[in-house]
Design a protein around this motif. Structure first.
Motif, PDB file in Angstrom:
ATOM      1  N   MET A   1      49.381   7.958  45.243  1.00  0.00           N
ATOM      2  CA  MET A   1      50.399   9.001  45.082  1.00  0.00           C
ATOM      3  C   MET A   1      51.769   8.378  45.310  1.00  0.00           C
ATOM      4  N   PRO A   2      52.803   8.986  44.772  1.00  0.00           N
ATOM      5  CA  PRO A   2      54.152   8.432  44.980  1.00  0.00           C
ATOM      6  C   PRO A   2      54.489   8.229  46.450  1.00  0.00           C
ATOM      7  N   GLU A   3      53.958   9.074  47.312  1.00  0.00           N
ATOM      8  CA  GLU A   3      54.252   8.934  48.745  1.00  0.00           C
ATOM      9  C   GLU A   3      53.554   7.740  49.382  1.00  0.00           C
ATOM     10  N   ASP A   4      52.712   7.063  48.629  1.00  0.00           N
ATOM     11  CA  ASP A   4      52.104   5.824  49.109  1.00  0.00           C
ATOM     12  C   ASP A   4      53.012   4.623  48.882  1.00  0.00           C
ATOM     13  N   THR A   5      54.123   4.840  48.207  1.00  0.00           N
ATOM     14  CA  THR A   5      55.078   3.763  47.966  1.00  0.00           C
ATOM     15  C   THR A   5      55.606   3.229  49.283  1.00  0.00           C
ATOM     16  N   ALA A   6      55.455   1.916  49.473  1.00  0.00           N
ATOM     17  CA  ALA A   6      55.850   1.297  50.740  1.00  0.00           C
ATOM     18  C   ALA A   6      55.615  -0.206  50.641  1.00  0.00           C
ATOM     19  N   VAL A   7      56.106  -0.908  51.635  1.00  0.00           N
ATOM     20  CA  VAL A   7      55.709  -2.301  51.840  1.00  0.00           C
ATOM     21  C   VAL A   7      54.497  -2.276  52.759  1.00  0.00           C
ATOM     22  N   TYR A   8      53.443  -2.933  52.322  1.00  0.00           N
ATOM     23  CA  TYR A   8      52.195  -2.952  53.080  1.00  0.00           C
ATOM     24  C   TYR A   8      52.059  -4.291  53.807  1.00  0.00           C
TER      25      TYR A   8
ATOM     26  N   THR B   1      53.651  -6.810  51.236  1.00  0.00           N
ATOM     27  CA  THR B   1      53.588  -6.766  49.780  1.00  0.00           C
ATOM     28  C   THR B   1      54.002  -5.364  49.330  1.00  0.00           C
ATOM     29  N   GLN B   2      54.838  -5.301  48.307  1.00  0.00           N
ATOM     30  CA  GLN B   2      55.400  -4.026  47.866  1.00  0.00           C
ATOM     31  C   GLN B   2      54.424  -3.287  46.968  1.00  0.00           C
ATOM     32  N   VAL B   3      54.210  -2.023  47.271  1.00  0.00           N
ATOM     33  CA  VAL B   3      53.428  -1.121  46.426  1.00  0.00           C
ATOM     34  C   VAL B   3      54.354   0.005  45.985  1.00  0.00           C
ATOM     35  N   THR B   4      54.457   0.196  44.692  1.00  0.00           N
ATOM     36  CA  THR B   4      55.288   1.262  44.151  1.00  0.00           C
ATOM     37  C   THR B   4      54.440   2.138  43.241  1.00  0.00           C
ATOM     38  N   VAL B   5      54.403   3.422  43.538  1.00  0.00           N
ATOM     39  CA  VAL B   5      53.613   4.365  42.763  1.00  0.00           C
ATOM     40  C   VAL B   5      54.572   5.300  42.038  1.00  0.00           C
ATOM     41  N   SER B   6      54.516   5.294  40.729  1.00  0.00           N
ATOM     42  CA  SER B   6      55.399   6.137  39.935  1.00  0.00           C
ATOM     43  C   SER B   6      54.726   7.469  39.613  1.00  0.00           C
ATOM     44  N   SER B   7      55.525   8.503  39.498  1.00  0.00           N
ATOM     45  CA  SER B   7      54.978   9.835  39.215  1.00  0.00           C
ATOM     46  C   SER B   7      54.885  10.092  37.728  1.00  0.00           C
TER      47      SER B   7
ATOM     48  N   GLN C   1      55.320   0.520  55.489  1.00  0.00           N
ATOM     49  CA  GLN C   1      56.650   1.029  55.823  1.00  0.00           C
ATOM     50  C   GLN C   1      57.356   1.448  54.554  1.00  0.00           C
ATOM     51  N   ALA C   2      57.624   2.736  54.470  1.00  0.00           N
ATOM     52  CA  ALA C   2      58.354   3.286  53.340  1.00  0.00           C
ATOM     53  C   ALA C   2      59.852   3.198  53.618  1.00  0.00           C
ATOM     54  N   PRO C   3      60.680   3.222  52.584  1.00  0.00           N
ATOM     55  CA  PRO C   3      62.126   3.151  52.777  1.00  0.00           C
ATOM     56  C   PRO C   3      62.625   4.250  53.708  1.00  0.00           C
ATOM     57  N   GLY C   4      63.388   3.858  54.713  1.00  0.00           N
ATOM     58  CA  GLY C   4      63.969   4.825  55.632  1.00  0.00           C
ATOM     59  C   GLY C   4      63.011   5.396  56.657  1.00  0.00           C
ATOM     60  N   LYS C   5      61.791   4.876  56.689  1.00  0.00           N
ATOM     61  CA  LYS C   5      60.789   5.390  57.631  1.00  0.00           C
ATOM     62  C   LYS C   5      60.282   4.278  58.535  1.00  0.00           C
ATOM     63  N   GLU C   6      59.663   4.678  59.620  1.00  0.00           N
ATOM     64  CA  GLU C   6      59.061   3.710  60.520  1.00  0.00           C
ATOM     65  C   GLU C   6      57.744   3.204  59.935  1.00  0.00           C
ATOM     66  N   ARG C   7      57.367   2.030  60.398  1.00  0.00           N
ATOM     67  CA  ARG C   7      56.082   1.489  59.951  1.00  0.00           C
ATOM     68  C   ARG C   7      54.953   2.338  60.528  1.00  0.00           C
ATOM     69  N   GLU C   8      53.928   2.564  59.704  1.00  0.00           N
ATOM     70  CA  GLU C   8      52.828   3.421  60.138  1.00  0.00           C
ATOM     71  C   GLU C   8      51.487   2.742  59.892  1.00  0.00           C
ATOM     72  N   PHE C   9      50.519   3.142  60.665  1.00  0.00           N
ATOM     73  CA  PHE C   9      49.170   2.613  60.566  1.00  0.00           C
ATOM     74  C   PHE C   9      48.489   3.128  59.306  1.00  0.00           C
ATOM     75  N   VAL C  10      47.706   2.243  58.672  1.00  0.00           N
ATOM     76  CA  VAL C  10      46.944   2.628  57.488  1.00  0.00           C
ATOM     77  C   VAL C  10      45.441   2.554  57.762  1.00  0.00           C
TER      78      VAL C  10
END
Length: 123
Positions: A86-93, A117-123, A38-47
């Motif tokens: 990628m930065p767009e992979d930033t989310a709580v997993y 668990t928080q994953v943060t990908v910086s550009s 689940q990324a900030p401001g988005k719904e949780r999605e399947f991985v």
């Protein structure tokens, strides 16, 4: 069953992380396992998801070829290897367990959830 996700952190774009999800409690039962995010401001999605035996896996299209789900039943642990982040992979997993054993992508069908668990990908 209780699930504990770990392994998140800060990584640069193009880097890798391996998440772990350790199960405790009724681990004698058989569960299919899945990862969601689940990324900030988005719904949780399947991985990704994996069957009890590990013989069947399924991935979200955007993760195919970059993420790999695996499990070690002797350790009651499921892993998510994430490469080419990628930065767009930033989310709580989140990891989740399904008593039905079926490998599926539907969030509502999972019975147990870890804390994330928080994953943060910086550009």
């Amino acid at each position: 069953v209780q699930l504990q996700a770990s392994g998140g952190g800060l990584v640069q774009a193009g880097g890798s992380l391996r998440l772990s999800c350790a199960a405790s409690g009724r681990t004698s039962s058989r569960y299919a396992m899945g990862w969601f995010r689940q990324a900030p401001g988005k719904e949780r999605e399947f991985v990704a998801a994996i069957s009890w035996s590990g013989g069947s896996t399924v991935y979200a299209d955007s993760m195919k070829g970059r993420f790999t789900i695996a499990r070690d039943n002797a350790k009651n642990t499921v892993y998510l290897q994430m490469n080419s982040l990628m930065p767009e992979d930033t989310a709580v997993y989140y990891c989740a367990a399904d008593r039905s054993l079926a490998v599926h992508t539907t969030e509502s069908l999972y019975d147990y959830w870890g804390q994330g668990t928080q994953v943060t990908v910086s550009s």
